[in-house]
Design an enzyme around this catalytic site. Structure first.
Site, PDB file in Angstrom:
ATOM      1  N   GLU A   1       0.825  -1.216   0.000  1.00 41.02           N
ATOM      2  CA  GLU A   1       0.000   0.000   0.000  1.00 41.02           C
ATOM      3  C   GLU A   1       0.855   1.260   0.000  1.00 41.02           C
ATOM      4  O   GLU A   1       0.618   2.214   0.728  1.00 41.02           O
ATOM      5  CB  GLU A   1      -0.980   0.001   1.181  1.00 41.02           C
ATOM      6  CG  GLU A   1      -2.092  -1.027   1.026  1.00 41.02           C
ATOM      7  CD  GLU A   1      -3.242  -0.817   1.988  1.00 41.02           C
ATOM      8  OE1 GLU A   1      -3.398   0.304   2.507  1.00 41.02           O
ATOM      9  OE2 GLU A   1      -3.987  -1.775   2.217  1.00 41.02           O
ATOM     10  N   GLY A   2       1.878   1.261  -0.849  1.00 41.35           N
ATOM     11  CA  GLY A   2       2.772   2.406  -0.967  1.00 41.35           C
ATOM     12  C   GLY A   2       4.070   2.137  -0.242  1.00 41.35           C
ATOM     13  O   GLY A   2       4.119   2.218   0.987  1.00 41.35           O
TER      14      GLY A   2
END
Length: 811
Positions: free
Chosen positions: A506-507
């Protein structure tokens, strides 16, 4: 010489007086009158040359004209400046614009102002579970945790048990965010966070399995953008686990840069279910997709192309999202990745020339090309819940069980937690856990009030997963040999293996820190920057000048106020700041107010100095992001402490958090100033921000010792800090043995002290319980208490070993 010193003193007083007047935040007329009066007094008492005085007055007159003659200001300044800015700044791409516009702002915008309104944060309602949500936590969540055997999951079955999978589906764990009208649970963001945290404290693999369908996935996207038909069909099926969803974004050529994905769909007509249908043929190759190996419903991101102009003039329509049943011809799933032996279902998916009808696009034909914006909006929400909850679960687990181990484990005839080196590390573990839970709870409260704070979500995703790494590393150090020997007794090592997963997904954290936090924060949170950008993009020239004039000159006033505030708050050490409510820790609020002004000033200096190239100055952007992050973590910790009633016994945790963030803030500030180009600029900023010299915020040993002492001996405080994680109760659980040993050791401690004192005084020759009883130092029952504690210790100290046949079976 004396006259020169007097003139320097008068000039300093002039600057300080001007800073104080601006700090007072007067009305425009009152401000100009006060500054004019100050300059008039200075002109009378100073002996500086007349030309210098004239220069000061000319600057003052120009400032007055800028305020009282807006028409002249627009014609001679704003209109020309608008052209300069348009020619100097590169145009923003649609992808950049959609990423920057994703989500909303919340408290982080107040921190950007330089003068945060603490009442706004105070008045945010505290995150609380409803009766229904609490019943779910105490019932199905507790029961799920009891049926999970993480050793079997990670080392024998490489999957959750069939019983656990069915229980998750039957009890609607996949439907926490789905409204009740569709058969879901419709829980708050805070409840979602608490469920993930509790399950993850038992099993990371199970925590990930539960969190993904409720985060960035088909359910969230359908709720926000789906057509009524899509919602009516899929949401009830997702809520009860009839559909297992996954979402495929990342591929071999597009990881953090998802916008460069090579997966393509071509708009076409084709026969589908017996009739000619408008749709698209898609080819994709994705990897790292959680739940893909067992998914029945695939959410897919791809670039849609329309070379035959079936939909319109545009050939490259853009990133588009679709829902594809995995039994569709050509869809490939089933293979698995094994992320560091944490065996949640994760794997690749491919498809080649797979035809889907247009109504499988999420939101239908109206939403083709809007996929990037949809993803950014949903990611801003989900990223604030799932991974912060998982990271906090690890921190609370480590705090509870490492504190117990440090109290039970002895070396050199004393608990290892009483050694100052261990106490320092244990204090850091407890302090981090407290601050992480504060960030989790307060950010969830903002989500439940309707905010979608994209910048805050990036902050807590990055910092909580990084602090998870630090906490688990520290816990491994304290557990020592028992922490590195894998087996059913060893729980901390399985969390240790999962840390890089949380860091990466997620990043990726490196890019989140260096590009996203400040890169997105500067545009979204700055009170005037986005308004200036809108003015630059405005096609109507007259309206553009009007918008730019308003935003630009307010921006100049904003910078001026923060220069003044930084000087005045630096000289006064923020002692004159008024905290608008009663609190036992008002000094922390005062210091953060000063740091907010400092941050807002250097942020504007960096934006002015580098302009559009700042997004490529990642060293600078990362340090500005660090400062914003430390302000956010500090302030939500104060909010969390207040929501809990400001209990005195929690003050050491708050003090630790403030010192930790203060040190981090000033280190980032000083590294930023050191690396800024231009010696004169650096010197001026140093004087403004640190007028009395650089602050020193050394680690305070007493705080670590206090936190460590609470975790070692105060069972009530230990429960309060580690609330809402799973605490096993079955007698065959090694963690139950640890809890039992802790209580027995604490109970036996004063009795052991009596025996040690008798030995020291010479009443008995050695630490011998029978001898102590015969000499009347303790009685038989008390001796049994000590013996039971010793036996409990030995049970906890044991580590796992395996016979040769075990390894042969593995081969």
């Amino acid at each position: 010489m004396l006259s020169i010193l007097i003139e320097i003193l008068l000039l300093v007083l002039l600057v300080a007086g001007a800073a104080f007047i601006i700090y007072l935040n007067l009305t425009t007329a009152s401000l100009l009158a006060a500054l004019g009066g100050l300059l008039l007094v200075y002109s009378f008492i100073s002996d500086i040359p007349f030309l210098i005085k004239l220069l000061f007055w000319l600057l003052f007159v120009v400032a007055v004209l800028l305020v009282i003659a807006p028409a002249l200001r627009k014609q001679f300044l704003s209109e020309r400046l608008l052209k300069v800015f348009r020619s100097a700044l590169p145009p923003m791409s649609d992808t950049e614009r959609e990423a920057l516009e994703a989500g909303t702002t919340w408290w982080e915008a107040e921190l950007f102002s330089g003068n945060p309104d603490w009442r706004f944060l105070r008045d945010t309602p505290q995150a609380k579970l409803t009766e229904e949500e609490q019943a779910f936590m105490d019932g199905p969540v507790e029961e799920l945790c009891r049926m999970l055997d993480d050793w079997k999951i990670t080392n024998e079955d490489y999957d959750l048990s069939a019983e656990a999978w069915q229980f998750i589906k039957d009890n609607k764990f996949f439907g926490m965010i789905i409204p009740k009208e569709y058969g879901g649970l419709e829980y708050s963001a805070f409840a979602h966070s608490c469920v993930v945290m509790k399950v993850a404290s038992r099993s990371i693999a199970a925590g990930v399995t539960v969190m993904v369908p409720n985060s960035l996935g088909p359910g969230k996207l359908l709720l926000e953008y789906g057509t009524k038909e899509q919602q009516d069909y899929y949401l009830p099926r997702l809520a009860v686990g009839e559909e297992v969803p996954c979402f495929a974004l990342t591929g071999p050529q597009a990881g953090s840069d998802a916008g460069s994905m090579p997966d393509r769909g071509i708009v076409c007509y084709e026969e589908f279910e017996g009739k000619e249908t408008l749709g698209m043929r898609i080819t994709w190759n994705k990897r790292y997709i959680t739940l893909a190996p067992v998914a029945s419903l695939l959410g897919l991101a791809f670039v849609l192309l329309d070379p035959d102009h079936i939909l319109g003039e545009e050939e490259n329509i853009g990133i588009t999202l679709a829902l594809i049943p995995t039994d569709t011809e050509g869809v490939k799933i089933g293979n698995r990745h094994m992320p560091l032996n944490v065996p949640f279902m994760n794997g690749p998916t491919q498809g080649e020339d797979v035809f889907i009808p247009m109504d499988w696009v999420i939101g239908g034909q109206d939403q083709v090309g809007n996929g990037w914006k949809m993803l950014m909006e949903c990611l801003a929400d989900g990223r604030a819940i799932s991974l912060p909850a998982l990271a906090t679960a690890a921190a609370k687990f480590a705090t509870r069980n490492t504190g117990a181990y440090a109290r039970v484990r002895t070396q050199f005839k004393m608990p290892i937690g009483e050694f100052e080196g261990v106490a320092e590390v244990l204090g850091r573990i407890g302090g981090n856990a407290y601050m992480m839970d504060a960030a989790r709870c307060v950010t969830a409260a903002a989500l439940d009030q309707g905010s979608k704070p994209s910048v805050a979500s990036a902050i807590i995703k990055y910092h909580l997963t990084e602090r998870m790494r630090q906490v688990v590393d520290d816990a491994m150090d304290i557990h020592g040999g028992s922490g590195i020997c894998i087996g059913p007794r060893n729980h901390i090592a399985r969390i240790y293996k999962a840390v890089p997963i949380a860091i990466t997904v997620e990043g990726a954290n490196i890019l989140t820190r260096s590009m996203i936090i400040f890169g997105q924060g500067a545009v979204r949170c700055h009170p005037w920057l986005y308004k200036e950008m809108e003015a630059l993009a405005e096609p109507d020239e007259e309206l553009a000048v009007e918008k730019f004039d308003y935003a630009f000159w307010n921006h100049i006033a904003h910078i001026t106020r923060n220069i003044a505030r930084s000087i005045f708050l630096g000289v006064s050490k923020a002692n004159w700041v008024t905290v608008p409510f009663n609190t036992s820790i008002e000094n922390h609020y005062k210091r953060l107010t000063r740091l907010s002004a400092n941050f807002a000033l250097v942020a504007d200096v960096a934006l002015t100095k580098f302009g559009g190239s700042l997004k490529r100055r990642e060293h600078i952007s990362a340090r500005l992001g660090d400062m914003l992050s430390y302000l956010y973590l500090s302030s939500v910790t104060l909010k969390y402490f207040r929501d809990r009633g400001e209990p005195e016994e929690e003050i050491p945790f708050v003090d630790w958090s403030m010192r930790e963030c203060g040190r981090g803030f000033h280190l980032a500030m000083q590294e930023l100033l050191y690396n800024l180009p231009g010696k004169m600029l650096k010197r001026i900023l140093h004087i403004i921000i640190y007028p009395l010299g650089k602050p020193q915020i050394p680690r305070k040993d007493e705080i670590h010792d206090e936190i460590s002492g609470l975790l070692l001996d105060d069972l009530t405080m230990r429960d309060a800090i580690t609330n809402d994680i799973f605490i096993p109760k079955d007698d065959d659980e090694s963690l139950v043995w640890l809890e039992d040993a802790l209580q027995q050791v604490i109970k036996a401690a004063p009795l052991e002290a009596l025996v040690k004192r008798a030995k020291r005084l010479g009443n008995i020759k050695k630490f011998d319980l029978d001898l102590a009883v015969s000499c009347g130092v303790i009685n038989d029952q008390e001796a049994d208490v000590i013996r039971n504690a010793q036996l409990a210790r030995l049970k906890v100290f044991a580590v796992d070993d395996f016979p040769p046949q075990y390894w042969q079976g593995k081969k």
